[in-house]
Design an enzyme around this catalytic site. Structure first.
Site, PDB file in Angstrom:
ATOM      1  N   LYS A 112       0.809  -1.199   0.000  1.00 27.13           N
ATOM      2  CA  LYS A 112       0.000   0.000   0.000  1.00 27.13           C
ATOM      3  C   LYS A 112       0.847   1.256   0.000  1.00 27.13           C
ATOM      4  O   LYS A 112       0.349   2.349  -0.185  1.00 27.13           O
ATOM      5  CB  LYS A 112      -0.883   0.016   1.264  1.00 27.13           C
ATOM      6  CG  LYS A 112      -1.804  -1.169   1.394  1.00 27.13           C
ATOM      7  CD  LYS A 112      -2.468  -1.107   2.809  1.00 27.13           C
ATOM      8  CE  LYS A 112      -2.821  -2.460   3.308  1.00 27.13           C
ATOM      9  NZ  LYS A 112      -3.214  -2.446   4.726  1.00 27.13           N
ATOM     10  N   GLY A 113       2.142   1.099   0.244  1.00 24.23           N
ATOM     11  CA  GLY A 113       3.011   2.241   0.514  1.00 24.23           C
ATOM     12  C   GLY A 113       3.108   3.278  -0.590  1.00 24.23           C
ATOM     13  O   GLY A 113       3.383   4.450  -0.323  1.00 24.23           O
ATOM     14  N   ASP A 120       7.361   2.483  -3.101  1.00 21.23           N
ATOM     15  CA  ASP A 120       7.635   3.614  -2.219  1.00 21.23           C
ATOM     16  C   ASP A 120       9.120   3.716  -1.864  1.00 21.23           C
ATOM     17  O   ASP A 120       9.741   4.754  -2.031  1.00 21.23           O
ATOM     18  CB  ASP A 120       6.777   3.533  -0.934  1.00 21.23           C
ATOM     19  CG  ASP A 120       6.884   2.172  -0.234  1.00 21.23           C
ATOM     20  OD1 ASP A 120       7.595   1.267  -0.739  1.00 21.23           O
ATOM     21  OD2 ASP A 120       6.263   2.014   0.827  1.00 21.23           O
ATOM     22  N   ASP A 174      14.885  -0.596  -0.345  1.00 19.86           N
ATOM     23  CA  ASP A 174      15.694  -0.841   0.857  1.00 19.86           C
ATOM     24  C   ASP A 174      16.710  -1.941   0.527  1.00 19.86           C
ATOM     25  O   ASP A 174      17.742  -1.650  -0.071  1.00 19.86           O
ATOM     26  CB  ASP A 174      14.750  -1.210   2.004  1.00 19.86           C
ATOM     27  CG  ASP A 174      15.453  -1.357   3.334  1.00 19.86           C
ATOM     28  OD1 ASP A 174      16.634  -0.969   3.430  1.00 19.86           O
ATOM     29  OD2 ASP A 174      14.846  -1.857   4.299  1.00 19.86           O
ATOM     30  N   LYS A 204      17.176   4.044  -0.076  1.00 24.34           N
ATOM     31  CA  LYS A 204      18.009   4.041   1.136  1.00 24.34           C
ATOM     32  C   LYS A 204      19.469   3.806   0.801  1.00 24.34           C
ATOM     33  O   LYS A 204      19.805   2.873   0.073  1.00 24.34           O
ATOM     34  CB  LYS A 204      17.520   2.961   2.115  1.00 24.34           C
ATOM     35  CG  LYS A 204      16.260   3.362   2.845  1.00 24.34           C
ATOM     36  CD  LYS A 204      16.013   2.474   4.057  1.00 24.34           C
ATOM     37  CE  LYS A 204      14.665   2.821   4.653  1.00 24.34           C
ATOM     38  NZ  LYS A 204      14.310   1.917   5.774  1.00 24.34           N
ATOM     39  N   PHE A 256      14.137   4.233   9.599  1.00 23.22           N
ATOM     40  CA  PHE A 256      12.769   3.790   9.327  1.00 23.22           C
ATOM     41  C   PHE A 256      11.864   5.010   9.206  1.00 23.22           C
ATOM     42  O   PHE A 256      11.779   5.824  10.116  1.00 23.22           O
ATOM     43  CB  PHE A 256      12.273   2.851  10.429  1.00 23.22           C
ATOM     44  CG  PHE A 256      11.080   2.061   9.993  1.00 23.22           C
ATOM     45  CD1 PHE A 256      11.220   0.908   9.236  1.00 23.22           C
ATOM     46  CD2 PHE A 256       9.787   2.473  10.321  1.00 23.22           C
ATOM     47  CE1 PHE A 256      10.113   0.174   8.811  1.00 23.22           C
ATOM     48  CE2 PHE A 256       8.677   1.746   9.889  1.00 23.22           C
ATOM     49  CZ  PHE A 256       8.839   0.601   9.142  1.00 23.22           C
ATOM     50  N   ASP A 304       3.695   3.408   6.188  1.00 18.36           N
ATOM     51  CA  ASP A 304       3.127   3.210   7.534  1.00 18.36           C
ATOM     52  C   ASP A 304       4.106   2.695   8.585  1.00 18.36           C
ATOM     53  O   ASP A 304       5.194   2.214   8.272  1.00 18.36           O
ATOM     54  CB  ASP A 304       1.998   2.183   7.462  1.00 18.36           C
ATOM     55  CG  ASP A 304       2.546   0.755   7.289  1.00 18.36           C
ATOM     56  OD1 ASP A 304       3.378   0.552   6.384  1.00 18.36           O
ATOM     57  OD2 ASP A 304       2.178  -0.133   8.078  1.00 18.36           O
ATOM     58  N   ARG A 327       0.046   6.807   7.419  1.00 18.56           N
ATOM     59  CA  ARG A 327       0.088   6.898   5.961  1.00 18.56           C
ATOM     60  C   ARG A 327      -0.390   8.245   5.444  1.00 18.56           C
ATOM     61  O   ARG A 327      -0.044   8.667   4.353  1.00 18.56           O
ATOM     62  CB  ARG A 327      -0.793   5.804   5.327  1.00 18.56           C
ATOM     63  CG  ARG A 327      -0.279   4.397   5.521  1.00 18.56           C
ATOM     64  CD  ARG A 327      -1.071   3.428   4.659  1.00 18.56           C
ATOM     65  NE  ARG A 327      -0.934   2.046   5.094  1.00 18.56           N
ATOM     66  CZ  ARG A 327       0.055   1.234   4.712  1.00 18.56           C
ATOM     67  NH1 ARG A 327       0.982   1.646   3.892  1.00 18.56           N
ATOM     68  NH2 ARG A 327       0.106  -0.012   5.159  1.00 18.56           N
TER      69      ARG A 327
END
Ligand code: 5GP
Ligand code: MG
Length: 175
Positions: A42-43, A100, A103, A131, A152, A159, A165
């Site tokens: 969902k990010g 989104d 990482d 990142k 983070f 989220d 969000r």
């Protein structure tokens, strides 16, 4: 309700500037061709919602897959789960895969490998946040808008245990 400390990392203005730049580069890239955006839920919801409104509506189709690796555990990574990819028809289409955050790269690499096997006309991977970390794999996204450190983050679709969000900005959270 749990309380967390949040530190502003990226302002709304900075995010919107990067999104506008990205839409311009995508317009250049695809010219007058149709393309399919596959968003990773969902990010990437805020990022894609803002981005598609700056792209030519008649050229853009939208599909989504769901990936989760954190879930209720918060900041501790678990098993990568991907849902919804089988049903999407990508053969001979220009595909733009959007996430989104890049990482470890596992999510995007796995999805890109799966999609390439289905023979799209071409595949372009785009992430909002990248990142700066040491990685095991050499796989990198084709386009990344903002570099961040190994912290983070939450906000703008992203989220912590399903919260935060809705922020227009991105924050570092210390749980
Ligand atoms: P990767 O597979 O590249 O290690 O992880 C990518 C996914 O992990 C991203 O799609 C995102 O959902 C999640 N992720 C990575 N870093 C963060 C972070 O700082 N905050 C949150 N909320 N999710 C993250
Ligand atoms: Mg994700």
């Amino acid at each position: 309700m749990e309380k967390h400390s949040l530190r502003l990392l990226i302002s709304e203005e900075e995010i919107q500037k990067k999104v506008a730049e990205a839409s311009q580069s995508l317009i250049q890239k695809y010219q007058d061709q149709e393309f399919l955006i596959i968003m990773i839920m969902k990010g990437s919801i805020c990022f894609v919602a803002d981005l598609i409104r700056q792209l030519p509506p008649e050229q853009v189709s939208l599909e989504f897959v769901r990936c989760s690796s954190y879930g209720k555990r918060g900041t501790q990574k678990g098993q990568l789960v991907i849902e919804g990819l089988e049903k999407i028809d990508v053969k001979d289409r220009h595909v733009l895969l959007i996430d989104d955050i890049f990482d470890t790269g596992d999510t995007l690499e796995e999805l890109a490998t799966f999609l390439r096997a289905k023979q799209p006309k071409d595949l372009w991977t785009l992430v909002l946040l990248f990142k700066r970390i040491k990685r095991k794999t050499s796989f990198l996204p084709d386009q990344a808008l903002i570099e961040i450190g190994d912290e983070f983050v939450v906000g703008y679709g992203v989220d912590y245990k399903e919260r935060y969000r809705g922020f227009k900005e991105i924050y570092v959270i210390t749980p």
